[in-house]
Design an enzyme around this catalytic site. Structure first.
Site, PDB file in Angstrom:
ATOM      1  N   ILE A   1       3.676  25.323  53.516  1.00  0.00           N
ATOM      2  CA  ILE A   1       2.261  25.645  53.393  1.00  0.00           C
ATOM      3  C   ILE A   1       2.190  27.083  52.899  1.00  0.00           C
ATOM      4  CG2 ILE A   1       2.157  26.275  55.852  1.00  0.00           C
ATOM      5  CD1 ILE A   1      -0.794  25.556  55.841  1.00  0.00           C
ATOM      6  N   SER A   2       1.431  27.327  51.845  1.00  0.00           N
ATOM      7  CA  SER A   2       1.352  28.666  51.265  1.00  0.00           C
ATOM      8  C   SER A   2       0.723  29.643  52.249  1.00  0.00           C
ATOM      9  CB  SER A   2       0.530  28.641  49.975  1.00  0.00           C
ATOM     10  OG  SER A   2       1.157  27.865  48.982  1.00  0.00           O
ATOM     11  N   GLN A   3       1.041  30.921  52.068  1.00  0.00           N
ATOM     12  CA  GLN A   3       0.435  31.941  52.914  1.00  0.00           C
ATOM     13  C   GLN A   3      -1.077  31.957  52.676  1.00  0.00           C
ATOM     14  OE1 GLN A   3       2.679  34.897  50.380  1.00  0.00           O
ATOM     15  NE2 GLN A   3       1.064  36.248  51.138  1.00  0.00           N
TER      16      GLN A   3
END
Length: 213
Positions: free
Chosen positions: A61-63
């Site tokens: 999951i991207s930041q």
């Protein structure tokens, strides 16, 4: 775990607003969507830190900042039809749906498709339509789209995606060579032609499919 609402408010203030995210709709959506539900239970204490997190199956999951930045760069408006390639955790789709978009999202991995689909249904996000298929082929039966966002990096822009982008639309995609070293590109479709803008370096998982790796 500290109150998630407090953590989201701090995330928005310290990670997003402090770094130039100023779209009110993006900030409101990021304040509302419970990011901790989109990460593995063992990592929920880190959910609101400005870092990507593993979600299993070799994916992340991207930041929060990256999700907010890409949402802002898309320049979406309420009611737009958005195609997302690479559902992953479902967090990006949830943010866009909370902003009032109808999101068509594609995931190729069976396990993520099942897990994320269940979560999105539990959250009652009716504006998200998810399918499992090769994302580089898009979703032609639902085209055209006002916006297309690709959350994985490929060697080039897949032609099916440019074909499915509506006139005046925006396509956001990381493009570049392996290993995971790309440039984030924003394309606008004007009079049938795609005009690209280089937005800087990016690191995303590989875009896998007929028009990817």
């Amino acid at each position: 775990m500290v109150d998630p609402k407090r953590l989201r408010r701090r995330m928005v203030r310290e990670q997003l607003e402090a770094r130039g995210i100023n779209d009110a709709e993006v900030l409101a959506a990021m304040s509302a969507v419970p990011r901790h539900l989109f990460v593995q239970e063992a990592l929920r204490a880190q959910a609101y830190e400005d870092t990507p997190l593993p979600i299993g199956y070799g994916q992340t999951i991207s930041q929060p900042y990256v999700v907010a930045l890409m949402s802002q760069l898309l320049e979406v408006r309420r009611g737009m039809r958005v195609l997302e390639i690479g559902t992953g955790s479902g967090y990006q789709a949830a943010v866009l749906a909370t902003m009032g978009c109808t999101v068509f999202t594609v995931e190729r991995l069976r396990e993520l498709y099942q897990d994320t689909g269940n979560l999105l249904r539990q959250l009652g996000l009716r504006g998200v339509h998810m399918q499992r298929r090769d994302g580089t082929l898009g979703m032609p039966e639902a085209a055209p789209f006002d916006r297309i966002i690709v959350t994985a990096g490929g060697p080039e822009v897949p032609r099916p995606l440019t074909d499915q982008l509506d006139e005046g639309g925006i396509l956001l995609i990381p493009v570049g060579p392996r290993p995971r070293a790309q440039r984030l590109m924003r394309f606008r479709k004007e009079q049938g032609r795609m005009t690209g803008e280089d937005l800087g370096p990016a690191i995303f998982v590989d875009l896998v499919g007929d028009h990817g790796w």
